[in-house]
Motif scaffolding. Structure first.
Motif: not given
Length: 761
Positions: A679-685, A727-730, A669-675, A647-652
């Motif tokens: 980080s601007p969510l949820p306020g940035d339309a 999702g993943q993160g601190f 098979g997987t897309l990883k949305i770059d941070r 399996p392959l993930m497309l990073d960034d």
């Protein structure tokens, strides 16, 4: 035809120095076997030996003949006399040679013979055989009747018209005007030999030039005439020099008379392989090597000089091309590293003598050149480099030098003079010249450049020092965000030394296995359960403690150590995953490993070939679109991974210029949305719309989506509301050692379902 005593050199004497210059005199042969020139000269040697024997026979016949014999010029001047004539004249040859034949002392004083002889001699000089019967004074002071024959000899390109005079005293009113017997046969044989030698001179492949003792040209064979641009045109010898110029080997400095090889030979010098340039008016120049020496008679009297010239124009052009290729880049034609170093060394020496003439050195690297090369192919990449070279040349000053250092790296030597202010101005012009888009395969492609700048300093004593500092500043420009110019500062050198030391320590760490893996959880957002981990390398440094990737990965990438390091990470992650899969409550976890683009370029079968790793189920590979090169090695590796079902993930995802293209071209098979989008969510339309679009796109392409860099509950809720399942993160956890990661997963059990395609229970 007899050899003249003064007017021209003996052709046999002309050939003798040529044989010596070729190393082919009797008893000594140095030319290589099978050399066409050797064969030609050996043939000349054989002809010379035979001609010498024939000449001796003929000379005896000439001198001791019972006939009167003389050789005249076309205007009737005496060139040579045999013994009979000298006896009749009762004067030494020195007093007769050069006088007109009708002024000789053997004609009766006040008689009509002299005008008749004059007319006959001039007619023969004009090409007409003439016979004449006249009276002459014999050696015993008696009047005798002479039957004379004036015969014009065959005209040669390198000698003036000559006339042979033959005479007999008429006895009993019966005389034969044709030479017979051994004398006539010897004369005919000698003439044949002379014609053969003249033919040889005309047909040898080297130019041959000879002169008499007064310096007047007497031999100028066919090849010589062609070298001097004379061809077969009827140009008088006195006007030959008006049709060409002679230069020193540099082709610029005029060759003064004292340096001309034929003149040097006439002064008694043995000339060997002296180069000069012949420049015919309106024709290509020729470079020749001349060898020759003086000509002397049997008694040592000077007869002139002879020189042979070998055309080495093609050889000089080839040598010049080799020198050019050795100092210039083959693709762009720019000076290469070696030539730049030579020019820089001269510039630095001048600055040492005169600090009022500072200089500067630039290093330039094209930003994202690898992406263009991978996306469009190497031929298009070469076109980009050619266009870049042209723009750089146009942007610098006439006194500056643009060089290609290799790959997409260029350097500029700013000279005569260039302080920091001027150097920055040139750098600005270079940056502006790169702002225009490049037209590649029908598309406008923008490529920027990062520039490092080092200015002259008294501290620079070795040429590698300013080059090193400019290179260091260039990498600082890249780290600062690219597309900018950075001036070198001493602190950068300390950083460069630290990177070198880090590379050394990295090599030791690989040998001693000082690395370990930490694991950051990937969460199922709706349930809060742990579905897997991303494996992240750490360096357990013996003095500095545990180091995160930011402290050493950049050095590993630049040094190539990322390949063996990445191979170790892959093997260790596979081992850890198999261990977890032995526990029922951890069996459903996956582990993903980041893959460097350099790992895809490793040749098949080598120790660090990633395909030599045994991939357990659940081991994923994370790749960035910048690492997906269209090289044979990368395509081989990607195809093999697809066939093995890895399996392959497309990073960034979203940070490159060809994200969608990468997702379509490779078995992702997987897309990883770059941070940067999370980080601007949820306020940035705007960012909210981008994430929503990616999730929708992935759903239609049947791809999983993982949101990276989630640090707050609001961010987690925002991506969940937009339809992102993982999702993943601190917010959930920082990267953990393997034992802590297993405990984390047990506290948030996945159950028996597989992530990414199954239902989490």
């Amino acid at each position: 035809m007899p050899p003249s005593s003064r007017a021209e050199p003996d052709l046999l004497a002309v050939l003798e120095p040529l044989l010596q210059a070729a190393g082919l005199t009797e008893g000594h042969r140095s030319a290589p076997d099978g050399d066409p020139r050797r064969n030609a000269v050996e043939a000349a040697q054989a002809a010379l030996m035979g001609a010498r024997r024939e000449r001796d026979v003929w000379r005896d016949a000439w001198q001791h003949s019972g006939e009167f014999r003389a050789l005249l010029s076309a205007d009737g001047a005496l060139l040579d006399l045999n013994t009979q004539v000298l006896r009749a004249a009762r004067q030494p040859a020195e007093l007769l040679l050069g006088r007109r034949v009708w002024e000789a002392p053997w004609w009766p004083s006040g008689s009509a013979e002299a005008p008749q002889v004059q007319q006959a001699a001039l007619q023969a000089g004009a090409g007409e055989i003439t016979r004449l019967t006249v009276r002459a004074v014999s050696p015993d002071a008696r009047l005798v009747t002479l039957d004379l024959k004036f015969t014009p000899l065959p005209r040669r390109a390198w000698a003036a018209q000559q006339v042979l005079v033959e005479g007999r005293v008429r006895r009993h009113d019966t005389v034969s005007l044709t030479s017979t017997g051994s004398d006539g046969e010897a004369l005919r044989e000698a003439n044949l030999t002379r014609v053969a030698l003249e033919s040889l001179l005309e047909n040898v492949q080297d130019g041959i030039v000879a002169c008499d003792s007064a310096g007047s040209l007497t031999v100028f064979n066919r090849v010589s005439r062609e070298m001097h641009g004379l061809g077969s045109a009827p140009v008088p010898p006195s006007e030959w020099s008006r049709h060409y110029d002679l230069y020193e080997p540099d082709g610029v400095t005029s060759l003064v008379q004292a340096r001309i090889p034929l003149f040097r030979a006439l002064q008694g010098e043995q000339v060997r392989d002296v180069e000069m340039v012949i420049a015919p008016r309106g024709l290509p120049r020729r470079t020749v090597r001349a060898s020759g020496g003086p000509l002397t008679g049997p008694d040592g009297e000077p007869l002139g000089a002879v020189v042979a010239m070998h055309d080495v124009t093609a050889q000089k052009h080839a040598e010049s091309r080799l020198r050019h290729d050795a100092l210039h880049d083959r693709l762009t034609g720019l000076p290469n590293r070696a030539l730049l170093a030579s020019l820089l060394e001269k510039t630095m020496r001048r600055f040492e003598r005169d600090p009022g003439h500072p200089y500067a050195v630039m290093f330039l690297d094209l930003d994202d050149f690898k992406n263009v090369n991978d996306a469009y192919g190497h031929l298009t990449g070469d076109r980009l480099l050619l266009e870049t070279a042209a723009r750089l040349r146009d942007a610098v000053r006439r006194t500056d030098t643009v060089a290609r250092m290799g790959g997409d790296e260029f350097a500029v030597l700013l000279d005569a003079p260039c302080d920091e202010l001027n150097a920055r101005r040139v750098a600005e012009r270079l940056q502006r010249s790169m702002l225009r888009p490049f037209r590649l395969q029908g598309q406008d492609v923008r490529v920027t450049t990062s520039i490092g700048l080092a200015v002259a300093s008294r501290g620079y004593t070795r040429l590698e020092e300013p080059l090193r500092d400019a290179d260091t500043a260039m990498y600082a420009a890249k780290r600062a965000g690219r597309n900018r110019t950075v001036l070198f500062e001493p602190s950068m050198h300390e950083q460069a030394l630290a990177r070198v030391d880090t590379e050394r320590q990295l090599r030791e760490a690989l040998r001693e296995e000082q690395f370990t893996l930490h694991y950051q959880p990937v969460m199922h957002l709706p349930s809060g359960r742990c579905v897997g981990f991303e494996a992240l390398v750490r360096w357990q440094h013996p003095q500095r403690g545990l180091l995160a990737p930011g402290a050493f990965l950049d050095v590993a990438e630049r040094s190539g150590l990322i390949v063996p390091l990445g191979a170790w990470v892959l093997r260790e992650a596979a081992r850890q995953l198999r261990e977890w899969q032995g526990e029922a409550d951890l069996a459903g976890l996956f582990v993903s490993v980041n893959l460097s683009g350099q790992q895809l370029q490793v040749p098949a079968g080598t120790p660090d070939d990633l395909l030599t790793v045994s991939f357990p189920d659940g081991l994923h590979l994370e790749i960035t679109e910048t690492s997906l090169a269209d090289t044979p090695e990368a395509l081989r590796a990607m195809g093999a991974l697809e066939r093995r079902g890895v399996p392959l993930m497309l990073d960034d995802f979203g940070t490159g210029f060809a994200s969608l293209s990468a997702a379509q071209r490779f078995p992702v098979g997987t897309l990883k949305i770059d941070r940067s989008f999370v980080s601007p969510l949820p306020g940035d339309a705007r960012q909210t719309a981008i994430v929503a679009s990616v999730v929708t796109l992935a759903r239609h392409m049947q791809l999983n989506v993982v949101a990276e860099g989630i640090e707050t509950a609001e961010q987690a809720q925002a991506v969940t509301d937009l339809g992102c399942t993982f999702g993943q993160g601190f917010l959930f956890s920082r990267p953990l050692p393997s034992a802590d990661a297993a405990a984390f997963a047990r506290s948030r059990p996945l159950g028996t379902a597989r992530p990414f395609g199954g239902t989490v229970t």
